[in-house]
Write an enzyme that holds these catalytic residues in place. Structure first.
Site, PDB file in Angstrom:
ATOM      1  N   TYR A  73     -20.638  -9.331  28.045  1.00 45.72           N
ATOM      2  CA  TYR A  73     -21.742  -9.502  27.105  1.00 45.72           C
ATOM      3  C   TYR A  73     -22.951 -10.173  27.761  1.00 45.72           C
ATOM      4  CZ  TYR A  73     -19.709  -8.208  22.558  1.00 45.72           C
ATOM      5  OH  TYR A  73     -19.199  -7.533  21.480  1.00 45.72           O
ATOM      6  N   LYS A 105      -6.912  -6.819  31.347  1.00 41.49           N
ATOM      7  CA  LYS A 105      -6.722  -5.476  31.914  1.00 41.49           C
ATOM      8  C   LYS A 105      -6.541  -5.680  33.417  1.00 41.49           C
ATOM      9  CE  LYS A 105      -6.590  -0.958  31.416  1.00 41.49           C
ATOM     10  NZ  LYS A 105      -5.537  -0.256  30.652  1.00 41.49           N
ATOM     11  N   ASP A 118      -4.844  -2.483  26.104  1.00 36.46           N
ATOM     12  CA  ASP A 118      -4.488  -1.247  25.388  1.00 36.46           C
ATOM     13  C   ASP A 118      -3.151  -1.421  24.673  1.00 36.46           C
ATOM     14  OD1 ASP A 118      -3.323  -1.402  27.929  1.00 36.46           O
ATOM     15  OD2 ASP A 118      -3.470   0.750  28.344  1.00 36.46           O
ATOM     16  N   ASP A 174     -13.728  -8.954  20.732  1.00 33.76           N
ATOM     17  CA  ASP A 174     -14.554  -8.268  19.732  1.00 33.76           C
ATOM     18  C   ASP A 174     -13.759  -7.116  19.119  1.00 33.76           C
ATOM     19  OD1 ASP A 174     -16.932  -7.459  18.324  1.00 33.76           O
ATOM     20  OD2 ASP A 174     -17.190  -5.885  19.832  1.00 33.76           O
ATOM     21  N   ASP A 225     -11.518  -6.943  15.155  1.00 36.16           N
ATOM     22  CA  ASP A 225     -11.761  -5.968  14.081  1.00 36.16           C
ATOM     23  C   ASP A 225     -10.446  -5.304  13.682  1.00 36.16           C
ATOM     24  OD1 ASP A 225     -14.515  -6.381  14.046  1.00 36.16           O
ATOM     25  OD2 ASP A 225     -14.972  -4.240  13.924  1.00 36.16           O
TER      26      ASP A 225
HETATM   27  C1  IPM Z   1     -18.970  -9.726  16.178  1.00 37.61           C
HETATM   28  C2  IPM Z   1     -20.044  -8.671  16.178  1.00 37.61           C
HETATM   29  C3  IPM Z   1     -21.094  -9.028  17.235  1.00 37.61           C
HETATM   30  C4  IPM Z   1     -20.401  -9.046  18.576  1.00 37.61           C
HETATM   31  C5  IPM Z   1     -22.330  -8.110  17.262  1.00 37.61           C
HETATM   32  C6  IPM Z   1     -22.997  -8.005  15.911  1.00 37.61           C
HETATM   33  C7  IPM Z   1     -23.325  -8.571  18.303  1.00 37.61           C
HETATM   34  O1  IPM Z   1     -19.498  -7.421  16.377  1.00 37.61           O
HETATM   35  O2  IPM Z   1     -19.294 -10.914  15.944  1.00 37.61           O
HETATM   36  O3  IPM Z   1     -17.813  -9.385  16.393  1.00 37.61           O
HETATM   37  O4  IPM Z   1     -20.249  -8.005  19.227  1.00 37.61           O
HETATM   38  O5  IPM Z   1     -20.009 -10.123  19.003  1.00 37.61           O
HETATM   39 MG    MG Z   2     -17.353  -7.406  16.371  1.00 36.62          MG
END
Ligand code: IPM
Ligand code: MG
Length: 367
Positions: free
Chosen positions: A141, A192, A225, A249, A253
Site C-alpha cells: 500500500y 505468501k 490462498d 484487506d 472482507d
Molecule cells: C479497508 C478499505 C480501504 C483499504 C480502502 C477504502 C482504501 O478497503 O479499510 O479495508 O483498502 O484499506
Molecule cells: Mg477493504
C-alpha cells in the site's frame, strides 16, 4: 476527564451510520456520567469537494488533538475519475499514516441471532470469534517505488513495491501475540512465503519474534490462498490471524461475510501507546444505498464499542452496549442486509432508536 472524539463521517452512508454512533455516545453522556466531547471534520470526497484535498491539514490537526477518531466511510463513483493522488481513499490511507496506525484489528464475531444470516451453514459459523490483525501502514500500500511509467517503445508499465522491515513485522507481530495472550493463545501468520521474498522474510521474523518473546504461545503459518480457503471451509480453527496490509484487506472482507454481513464488522486501528486510535466499520461507503436511511449502523456502533475498550478502557460500558445490540437482534429487528424470514425490517435511524430503547432496558417499548 472529557474524552475528545473526532467524527470524520466521510462519504456515502458514512454520515448516516456515524450519526447513530454519536447518538449512543450522547446517551452515555446523559445516562452514565460519561463526558464524550464530539467534534467533526472532513475526509474523503466530502473533503475534496470542500477543500480540493481528501485529507485537509485541519482534519489531521484535529485528529492528532483528539483522544480517538470515529470514521464512517470514504469514496464513491462521483470521485472515481479523479487523479489517484486526490481520490477519497487517499484521505483514509493518509490519516492512517499520519497517526501511525500500524495495527488494524478486525474481529469477526458471529452473534448467535445472526448465525442463519450468513451464506455459510449455521454449524460452520455459529459461535465464531476470530481476530484478524492487519498491518496497516506498510507493505504494498505504501511501498516505493510506485507508479505508471512510459517505456521506450511507447507502451507503459505499472508497478508497486511490497516492502517490510524487521521493525514493521515485529511490532505488528507483538500486537497479535499480545491479543492472543488474552484469547486462546494461538496466532496464525499469513504470508505468501513460497513466492514472495518480502513475505518469506515476514515469516522468518515472526518465527524469531515468537522464539524471543512469546514461546509460550502457539504460532502457525499459512499461505494466503490456503487461508482464504480455510476461512470459508472451517473458520473456527483460527484464533488470531496476523498478516500484511493487502492480504489483511482481502481476508477481512472474506471474514466479514462469515458474520452474516459486511454491515456487522467493526475495526480498530491502533498506533503507539498514547496516540489516538481510529475506529471504523469495515464496509465501505455503499453509494447505492446512501441517503436512504437503510444502512446497517451496527458495524459503526460496534467500532464505537471497540473505542470504549481499546482507547478508553471502559469495558463495562462496552459490555452494556454489546448486550443492547444482542437484545435488539434477539427481539427480531434487522436492517435490510441481515434481514431474515419472520424478522422486522428497520432502517438505519430506527436501528438507533431500538438500541437506545434497549440501553434503557426495554427494546419492545420502542416498537
Ligand atoms: C479497508 C478499505 C480501504 C483499504 C480502502 C477504502 C482504501 O478497503 O479499510 O479495508 O483498502 O484499506
Ligand atoms: Mg477493504
Amino acid at each position: 476527564m472529557p474524552k475528545k472524539i473526532l467524527v470524520v463521517a466521510g462519504d456515502g452512508i458514512g454520515p448516516e451510520v456515524t450519526a447513530q454512533a454519536v447518538r449512543i455516545a450522547n446517551w452515555f453522556n446523559e445516562h452514565q456520567g460519561c463526558d464524550f466531547v464530539i467534534e467533526e471534520a472532513l475526509i474523503g470526497g466530502a473533503a475534496y469537494d470542500e477543500t480540493g484535498h481528501p485529507l485537509p491539514q485541519e482534519t489531521i490537526d484535529k485528529a492528532k488533538a483528539s483522544d480517538a477518531v470515529l470514521l464512517g466511510a470514504v469514496g464513491g463513483p462521483k470521485w472515481e475519475s479523479l487523479d489517484i493522488s486526490v481520490r477519497p481513499e487517499k484521505g483514509l490511507l493518509g490519516i492512517r499514516k499520519e497517526l501511525q496506525l500500524f495495527a488494524n484489528l478486525r474481529p469477526a464475531i458471529v452473534f448467535d441471532e445472526l448465525a442463519d444470516a450468513s451464506t455459510l451453514k449455521h454449524e460452520v459459523v455459529s459461535g465464531l470469534d476470530i481476530m484478524i490483525v492487519r498491518e496497516l501502514t506498510g507493505g504494498i500500500y505504501f511501498g516505493q517505488p510506485r507508479g505508471v511509467e512510459e517505456l521506450p517503445d511507447g507502451s507503459k508499465k505499472g508497478f508497486n513495491t511490497l516492502v517490510y522491515t524487521t521493525e514493521e513485522i515485529r511490532r505488528i507481530g507483538r500486537v497479535a501475540f499480545d491479543l492472543a495472550k488474552k484469547r486462546d493463545g494461538r496466532v496464525c501468520s499469513v504470508d505468501k512465503a513460497n513466492v514472495l521474498e518480502a513475505t518469506e522474510f515476514w515469516r522468518e521474523e515472526m518465527i524469531a519474534l515468537h522464539q524471543d518473546e512469546y514461546s509460550d504461545l502457539e504460532l502457525s503459518h499459512m499461505y494466503v490462498d490456503n487461508a482464504a480457503m480455510q476461512l470459508v471451509r472451517n473458520p473456527k480453527q483460527f484464533d488470531v490471524m496476523v498478516t500484511t496490509n493487502m492480504f489483511g484487506d482481502i481476508l477481512s472482507d472474506c471474514a466479514a461475510m462469515l458474520t452474516g454481513s459486511l454491515g456487522m464488522l467493526p475495526s480498530a486501528s491502533l498506533g503507539h501507546p498514547g496516540t489516538p486510535g481510529l475506529y471504523e466499520p469495515v464496509h465501505g461507503s455503499a453509494p447505492d444505498i446512501a441517503g436512504k436511511d437503510i444502512a446497517n449502523p451496527l458495524a459503526t456502533i460496534l467500532s464505537f464499542s471497540m473505542m470504549l475498550r481499546y482507547s478508553f478502557d471502559m469495558q463495562k460500558q462496552a459490555d452494556t452496549l454489546e448486550d443492547a445490540i444482542r437484545s435488539v437482534l434477539a427481539a427480531g429487528y434487522r436492517t435490510r442486509d441481515i434481514m431474515q424470514d419472520g424478522a422486522q425490517e428497520v432502517g438505519c435511524s430506527q436501528m438507533g432508536d431500538m438500541l437506545i430503547a434497549a440501553l434503557e432496558g426495554d427494546v419492545s417499548a420502542a416498537a
